[in-house]
Design a protein around this motif. Structure first.
Motif, mmCIF file in Angstrom:
data_model
loop_
_atom_site.group_PDB
_atom_site.id
_atom_site.type_symbol
_atom_site.label_atom_id
_atom_site.label_comp_id
_atom_site.label_asym_id
_atom_site.label_seq_id
_atom_site.Cartn_x
_atom_site.Cartn_y
_atom_site.Cartn_z
ATOM 1 N N ILE A 208 -34.721 15.727 -28.775
ATOM 2 C CA ILE A 208 -35.893 14.678 -29.414
ATOM 3 C C ILE A 208 -35.291 13.649 -30.218
ATOM 4 N N LEU A 209 -35.940 12.348 -29.677
ATOM 5 C CA LEU A 209 -35.599 11.241 -30.578
ATOM 6 C C LEU A 209 -36.716 10.943 -31.694
ATOM 7 N N GLU B 63 -40.412 9.738 -30.383
ATOM 8 C CA GLU B 63 -39.940 8.754 -29.676
ATOM 9 C C GLU B 63 -39.497 9.032 -28.344
ATOM 10 N N GLY B 64 -39.062 10.302 -27.845
ATOM 11 C CA GLY B 64 -38.708 10.520 -26.713
ATOM 12 C C GLY B 64 -38.266 12.019 -26.875
ATOM 13 N N LEU B 65 -38.605 12.801 -25.615
ATOM 14 C CA LEU B 65 -38.184 14.152 -25.653
ATOM 15 C C LEU B 65 -37.874 14.626 -24.250
ATOM 16 N N CYS B 66 -36.792 15.351 -24.222
ATOM 17 C CA CYS B 66 -36.387 16.014 -22.947
ATOM 18 C C CYS B 66 -36.318 17.478 -23.119
ATOM 19 N N ALA B 67 -36.896 18.092 -22.221
ATOM 20 C CA ALA B 67 -36.889 19.663 -22.612
ATOM 21 C C ALA B 67 -36.590 20.316 -21.200
ATOM 22 N N MET B 68 -36.040 21.431 -21.212
ATOM 23 C CA MET B 68 -35.655 22.207 -20.014
ATOM 24 C C MET B 68 -35.596 23.753 -20.400
ATOM 25 N N ALA B 69 -36.453 24.685 -19.568
ATOM 26 C CA ALA B 69 -36.372 26.045 -19.599
ATOM 27 C C ALA B 69 -35.544 26.568 -18.739
ATOM 28 N N ASP B 70 -35.008 27.819 -19.342
ATOM 29 C CA ASP B 70 -34.053 28.606 -18.313
ATOM 30 C C ASP B 70 -33.573 29.917 -19.053
ATOM 31 N N GLY B 71 -33.830 30.995 -18.442
ATOM 32 C CA GLY B 71 -33.415 32.252 -18.884
ATOM 33 C C GLY B 71 -34.435 32.859 -20.129
ATOM 34 N N GLY B 72 -35.338 32.166 -20.334
ATOM 35 C CA GLY B 72 -36.366 32.620 -21.263
ATOM 36 C C GLY B 72 -36.181 31.640 -22.763
ATOM 37 N N ARG B 73 -35.275 30.734 -22.600
ATOM 38 C CA ARG B 73 -35.352 29.866 -23.829
ATOM 39 C C ARG B 73 -35.528 28.220 -23.006
ATOM 40 N N SER B 74 -35.823 27.391 -24.027
ATOM 41 C CA SER B 74 -36.071 26.065 -23.639
ATOM 42 C C SER B 74 -35.220 25.135 -24.627
ATOM 43 N N LYS C 86 -30.670 9.079 -33.870
ATOM 44 C CA LYS C 86 -30.052 10.453 -34.001
ATOM 45 C C LYS C 86 -30.789 11.129 -32.965
ATOM 46 N N ASP C 87 -30.327 12.155 -32.164
ATOM 47 C CA ASP C 87 -31.043 13.154 -31.440
ATOM 48 C C ASP C 87 -30.932 14.325 -32.116
ATOM 49 N N LEU C 88 -32.279 14.979 -31.984
ATOM 50 C CA LEU C 88 -32.147 16.383 -32.663
ATOM 51 C C LEU C 88 -32.030 17.464 -31.300
ATOM 52 N N PHE C 89 -31.297 18.294 -31.353
ATOM 53 C CA PHE C 89 -31.072 19.376 -30.336
ATOM 54 C C PHE C 89 -31.491 20.737 -30.727
ATOM 55 N N LEU C 90 -32.218 21.212 -30.210
ATOM 56 C CA LEU C 90 -32.947 22.673 -30.667
ATOM 57 C C LEU C 90 -33.071 23.648 -29.596
ATOM 58 N N SER C 91 -33.333 24.877 -29.752
ATOM 59 C CA SER C 91 -33.847 25.612 -28.529
ATOM 60 C C SER C 91 -35.054 26.463 -28.923
ATOM 61 N N LEU C 92 -36.011 26.677 -28.078
ATOM 62 C CA LEU C 92 -37.233 27.388 -28.478
ATOM 63 C C LEU C 92 -37.494 28.560 -27.465
ATOM 64 N N GLU C 93 -38.061 29.722 -27.708
ATOM 65 C CA GLU C 93 -38.509 30.461 -26.494
ATOM 66 C C GLU C 93 -39.224 29.653 -25.437
ATOM 67 N N ASP C 94 -39.192 30.140 -24.478
ATOM 68 C CA ASP C 94 -39.956 29.764 -23.306
ATOM 69 C C ASP C 94 -41.397 30.675 -23.085
ATOM 70 N N LYS C 95 -42.297 30.029 -24.059
ATOM 71 C CA LYS C 95 -43.728 30.868 -24.104
ATOM 72 C C LYS C 95 -44.634 29.802 -24.498
ATOM 73 N N PRO C 96 -46.008 30.035 -24.034
ATOM 74 C CA PRO C 96 -46.938 29.201 -24.599
ATOM 75 C C PRO C 96 -46.885 28.943 -26.150
ATOM 76 N N GLY C 97 -47.160 27.788 -26.333
ATOM 77 C CA GLY C 97 -47.612 27.523 -27.955
ATOM 78 C C GLY C 97 -46.081 26.882 -28.718
ATOM 79 N N GLU C 98 -45.029 26.890 -27.957
ATOM 80 C CA GLU C 98 -43.763 26.762 -28.571
ATOM 81 C C GLU C 98 -43.718 25.032 -28.639
ATOM 82 N N ALA C 99 -44.191 24.495 -27.719
ATOM 83 C CA ALA C 99 -44.076 22.748 -27.706
ATOM 84 C C ALA C 99 -45.093 22.455 -28.734
ATOM 85 N N ALA C 100 -46.203 23.097 -28.719
ATOM 86 C CA ALA C 100 -47.393 22.689 -29.677
ATOM 87 C C ALA C 100 -46.962 22.877 -31.118
#
Length: 131
Positions: free
Chosen positions: A46-47, A31-42, A3-17
């Motif tokens: 995630i696998l 095991e895997g991650l793909c992230a893209m930021a646009d318009g203040g959100r990422s 299963k792939d988990l899909f979520l949205s984070l704020e585009d700011k320092p510390g969110e990935a951490a």
């Protein structure tokens, strides 16, 4: 099935951490991650090795998982697909010729490919035939 988990984070320092620490503290491997930021959100795909534990860990850290998608995870890709021009194109063409639509795809650890498609059974057959 993975299963792939899909979520949205704020585009700011510390969110990935925050995301990585929440999963790590729960003993969940990314095991895997793909992230893209646009318009203040990422937007993040995630696998993880345990989707239920991953969801619980993320939500415990205040991170909402918007959806879980069943995905195919290939075995390690053949050498002729990895870091070679045209490898992805050949695979995508074979799926298109089989009338399979790719919703999303990303490469994960171990040179594996994560795919969400319109027909997972047909996708598995096509990939098997190509390997």
């Amino acid at each position: 099935m993975a299963k792939d988990l899909f979520l949205s984070l704020e585009d700011k320092p510390g969110e990935a951490a925050r995301l990585g620490e929440a999963l790590g503290n729960a003993g969940v491997n990314i095991e895997g991650l793909c992230a893209m930021a646009d318009g203040g959100r990422s937007t993040v795909h995630i696998l993880v090795d345990d989707a239920a534990r991953g969801r619980t860990a993320l939500e415990g850290a205040g991170i909402t998982v918007d959806r879980e998608t069943e995905v195919l995870v290939s075995p390690s890709l053949p050498e002729e697909w990895v870091d070679r021009p045209g490898g992805f194109g050949r695979m995508a063409r074979a799926l298109a010729d089989a009338d399979v639509n790719i919703s999303f795809a990303y490469v994960v650890s171990g040179s594996r490919l994560v795919l969400s498609t319109s027909d997972d059974a047909k996708t598995a057959e096509v990939l098997q035939a190509m390997m």
